[in-house]
Write a protein that holds these residues in place. Structure first.
Motif, PDB file in Angstrom:
ATOM      1  N   VAL A  71       0.832  -1.205   0.000  1.00 18.14           N
ATOM      2  CA  VAL A  71       0.000   0.000   0.000  1.00 18.14           C
ATOM      3  C   VAL A  71       0.866   1.255   0.000  1.00 18.14           C
ATOM      4  N   GLU A  72       1.917   1.254   0.800  1.00 18.68           N
ATOM      5  CA  GLU A  72       2.826   2.396   0.813  1.00 18.68           C
ATOM      6  C   GLU A  72       3.453   2.594  -0.568  1.00 18.68           C
ATOM      7  N   ARG A  73       3.861   1.494  -1.194  1.00 18.32           N
ATOM      8  CA  ARG A  73       4.429   1.573  -2.547  1.00 18.32           C
ATOM      9  C   ARG A  73       3.389   2.055  -3.547  1.00 18.32           C
ATOM     10  N   LEU A  74       2.166   1.593  -3.416  1.00 12.56           N
ATOM     11  CA  LEU A  74       1.092   1.982  -4.335  1.00 12.56           C
ATOM     12  C   LEU A  74       0.886   3.485  -4.325  1.00 12.56           C
ATOM     13  N   VAL A  75       0.682   4.061  -3.146  1.00 11.93           N
ATOM     14  CA  VAL A  75       0.440   5.505  -3.069  1.00 11.93           C
ATOM     15  C   VAL A  75       1.659   6.283  -3.547  1.00 11.93           C
ATOM     16  N   GLY A  76       2.844   5.822  -3.160  1.00 14.04           N
ATOM     17  CA  GLY A  76       4.059   6.487  -3.615  1.00 14.04           C
ATOM     18  C   GLY A  76       4.222   6.439  -5.118  1.00 14.04           C
ATOM     19  N   THR A  77       3.852   5.317  -5.723  1.00 11.53           N
ATOM     20  CA  THR A  77       3.967   5.173  -7.181  1.00 11.53           C
ATOM     21  C   THR A  77       2.995   6.091  -7.903  1.00 11.53           C
ATOM     22  N   VAL A  78       1.768   6.184  -7.397  1.00  6.94           N
ATOM     23  CA  VAL A  78       0.788   7.088  -8.015  1.00  6.94           C
ATOM     24  C   VAL A  78       1.318   8.519  -8.038  1.00  6.94           C
ATOM     25  N   VAL A  79       1.827   8.960  -6.913  1.00 11.02           N
ATOM     26  CA  VAL A  79       2.326  10.335  -6.820  1.00 11.02           C
ATOM     27  C   VAL A  79       3.571  10.531  -7.678  1.00 11.02           C
ATOM     28  N   GLU A  80       4.473   9.552  -7.652  1.00  9.75           N
ATOM     29  CA  GLU A  80       5.706   9.655  -8.443  1.00  9.75           C
ATOM     30  C   GLU A  80       5.400   9.727  -9.933  1.00  9.75           C
ATOM     31  N   ARG A  81       4.470   8.918 -10.404  1.00  6.69           N
ATOM     32  CA  ARG A  81       4.182   8.868 -11.837  1.00  6.69           C
ATOM     33  C   ARG A  81       3.312  10.027 -12.313  1.00  6.69           C
ATOM     34  N   HIS A  82       2.404  10.485 -11.447  1.00  4.78           N
ATOM     35  CA  HIS A  82       1.386  11.431 -11.917  1.00  4.78           C
ATOM     36  C   HIS A  82       1.363  12.752 -11.160  1.00  4.78           C
ATOM     37  N   GLY A  83       2.213  12.874 -10.154  1.00  5.18           N
ATOM     38  CA  GLY A  83       2.394  14.155  -9.496  1.00  5.18           C
ATOM     39  C   GLY A  83       1.377  14.533  -8.450  1.00  5.18           C
ATOM     40  N   ALA A  84       0.367  13.693  -8.224  1.00  5.40           N
ATOM     41  CA  ALA A  84      -0.671  14.045  -7.258  1.00  5.40           C
ATOM     42  C   ALA A  84      -1.504  12.815  -6.919  1.00  5.40           C
ATOM     43  N   LEU A  85      -2.296  12.953  -5.870  1.00 10.87           N
ATOM     44  CA  LEU A  85      -3.350  12.000  -5.550  1.00 10.87           C
ATOM     45  C   LEU A  85      -4.503  12.833  -4.989  1.00 10.87           C
ATOM     46  N   ASP A  86      -5.488  13.091  -5.839  1.00 10.57           N
ATOM     47  CA  ASP A  86      -6.599  13.957  -5.464  1.00 10.57           C
ATOM     48  C   ASP A  86      -7.802  13.185  -4.927  1.00 10.57           C
ATOM     49  N   ILE A  87      -8.010  11.993  -5.488  1.00 10.76           N
ATOM     50  CA  ILE A  87      -9.194  11.192  -5.148  1.00 10.76           C
ATOM     51  C   ILE A  87      -8.754   9.752  -4.960  1.00 10.76           C
ATOM     52  N   ALA A  88      -9.232   9.116  -3.900  1.00 12.47           N
ATOM     53  CA  ALA A  88      -8.945   7.705  -3.672  1.00 12.47           C
ATOM     54  C   ALA A  88     -10.254   6.966  -3.424  1.00 12.47           C
ATOM     55  N   VAL A  89     -10.474   5.908  -4.170  1.00 13.86           N
ATOM     56  CA  VAL A  89     -11.653   5.062  -3.995  1.00 13.86           C
ATOM     57  C   VAL A  89     -11.168   3.701  -3.503  1.00 13.86           C
ATOM     58  N   ASN A  90     -11.442   3.416  -2.238  1.00 11.09           N
ATOM     59  CA  ASN A  90     -10.996   2.167  -1.632  1.00 11.09           C
ATOM     60  C   ASN A  90     -12.088   1.122  -1.802  1.00 11.09           C
ATOM     61  N   ASN A  91     -12.013   0.449  -2.932  1.00  6.46           N
ATOM     62  CA  ASN A  91     -13.070  -0.461  -3.360  1.00  6.46           C
ATOM     63  C   ASN A  91     -12.693  -1.935  -3.203  1.00  6.46           C
ATOM     64  N   ALA A  92     -11.406  -2.250  -3.160  1.00  8.94           N
ATOM     65  CA  ALA A  92     -10.990  -3.653  -3.096  1.00  8.94           C
ATOM     66  C   ALA A  92     -11.553  -4.318  -1.852  1.00  8.94           C
ATOM     67  N   GLY A  93     -12.029  -5.534  -2.014  1.00  8.13           N
ATOM     68  CA  GLY A  93     -12.611  -6.241  -0.876  1.00  8.13           C
ATOM     69  C   GLY A  93     -12.681  -7.731  -1.121  1.00  8.13           C
ATOM     70  N   TYR A  94     -13.161  -8.429  -0.101  1.00 10.10           N
ATOM     71  CA  TYR A  94     -13.220  -9.895  -0.145  1.00 10.10           C
ATOM     72  C   TYR A  94     -14.549 -10.352   0.427  1.00 10.10           C
ATOM     73  N   LEU A  95     -15.228 -11.263  -0.283  1.00 15.11           N
ATOM     74  CA  LEU A  95     -16.475 -11.855   0.172  1.00 15.11           C
ATOM     75  C   LEU A  95     -16.235 -13.333   0.434  1.00 15.11           C
ATOM     76  N   PRO A  96     -16.239 -13.764   1.703  1.00 18.62           N
ATOM     77  CA  PRO A  96     -15.974 -15.174   2.004  1.00 18.62           C
ATOM     78  C   PRO A  96     -17.187 -16.045   1.726  1.00 18.62           C
ATOM     79  N   THR A  97     -16.969 -17.349   1.675  1.00 11.93           N
ATOM     80  CA  THR A  97     -18.066 -18.296   1.566  1.00 11.93           C
ATOM     81  C   THR A  97     -18.951 -18.176   2.804  1.00 11.93           C
ATOM     82  N   PRO A  98     -20.271 -18.107   2.638  1.00  9.34           N
ATOM     83  CA  PRO A  98     -21.144 -17.944   3.803  1.00  9.34           C
ATOM     84  C   PRO A  98     -20.969 -19.070   4.823  1.00  9.34           C
ATOM     85  N   ALA A  99     -20.994 -18.678   6.086  1.00 11.22           N
ATOM     86  CA  ALA A  99     -20.898 -19.651   7.172  1.00 11.22           C
ATOM     87  C   ALA A  99     -21.454 -19.022   8.432  1.00 11.22           C
ATOM     88  N   GLU A 100     -22.278 -19.775   9.162  1.00 11.99           N
ATOM     89  CA  GLU A 100     -22.763 -19.275  10.443  1.00 11.99           C
ATOM     90  C   GLU A 100     -21.610 -19.178  11.426  1.00 11.99           C
TER      91      GLU A 100
END
Length: 253
Positions: A71-100
């Motif tokens: 994650v640290e590398r990700l944000v650093g890479t965005v800024v290094e390549r494009h000069g800014a980070l104005d908007i972040a959408v934290n969409n990645a997620g995981y849905l496990p198999t249902p279980a009680e």
């Protein structure tokens, strides 16, 4: 192409499919330079291809949001390549198999919390650090109606993780508003993605099931999810802070 986000750099995690891909495409159509992130390079490359074919600007960074160094590398890479980070959408997620709860194994619970909660926290941590030092920005976390707004038997681990996402967003919203950082959450119900299919269910069967579940008689489209994200990220929602926007076809009404 429109210019609502012209000159902005937007990061979308989980940008290789579903709402993440639709959101990335929508940002690009409205003028943003979009960076998509995720664990599967092939899926990210396809999103970039679709954006560039439509005349937009896009980039991809392979990263696992549950790994702090990634994650640290990700944000650093965005800024290094494009000069800014104005908007972040934290969409990645995981849905496990249902279980009680009594049948839920520890490995599944830890993995679910590790991706959905720790991963979202890590993402916000590094996004906020950059935005705080550079005049502010906008963060949209993608949660779920499950957990904070709706209880489904067998979805305790997922629901707990997504309720925590909403709580983290509210805390960050209060803590960093004075730094010009606006944080909100989108909580969708079932959308038109493979994740919403029950085991062994076809899309036609899902359509029939939705008719009896949702007051609107259908599940949501990924474009509707993307539209809600873009509203939360835009100046049009400038007075929304710490909000949890539910889009669910009326299922929690």
């Amino acid at each position: 192409m429109t210019a609502r986000f012209a000159g902005k750099v937007a990061l979308v995690t989980g940008g290789g499919s579903g709402i993440g891909r639709a959101t990335a495409l929508a940002f690009a159509r409205e003028g943003a330079t979009v960076v998509v992130a995720g664990r599967t390079a092939r899926n990210l490359a396809e999103t970039v291809r679709l954006i560039e074919e439509a005349g937009g600007r896009a980039d991809a960074v392979t990263a696992d949001i549950a790994v702090a160094a990634d994650v640290e590398r990700l944000v650093g890479t965005v800024v290094e390549r494009h000069g800014a980070l104005d908007i972040a959408v934290n969409n990645a997620g995981y849905l496990p198999t249902p279980a009680e709860l009594a049948d839920l194994d520890e490995e599944t619970l830890v993995r679910t919390l590790g991706i959905n909660v720790v991963g979202t926290w890590l993402s916000m941590k590094h996004e906020v650090r950059h935005m705080r030092a550079h005049g502010g920005g906008v963060i949209v976390n993608v949660g779920s109606v499950v957990g904070a707004h709706l209880t489904i038997p067998g979805a305790g681990a997922y629901g707990a993780s997504k309720a925590a996402v909403a709580a983290l967003g509210r805390s960050a919203a209060r803590e960093y508003a004075a730094d010009g950082i606006r944080v909100n959450t989108l909580s969708p119900s079932s959308m038109d993605t493979p994740m919403s299919l029950l085991e062994g269910e076809t899309e036609a069967e899902r359509t029939e099931r939705a008719k009896g579940m949702f007051p609107l008689g259908r599940i949501g489209s990924v474009e509707e999810g993307a539209g809600a994200v873009l509203w939360l990220a835009s100046e049009e929602s400038g007075f929304a802070l710490g909000h949890d926007l539910v889009i669910d076809g009326g299922i929690t009404a």
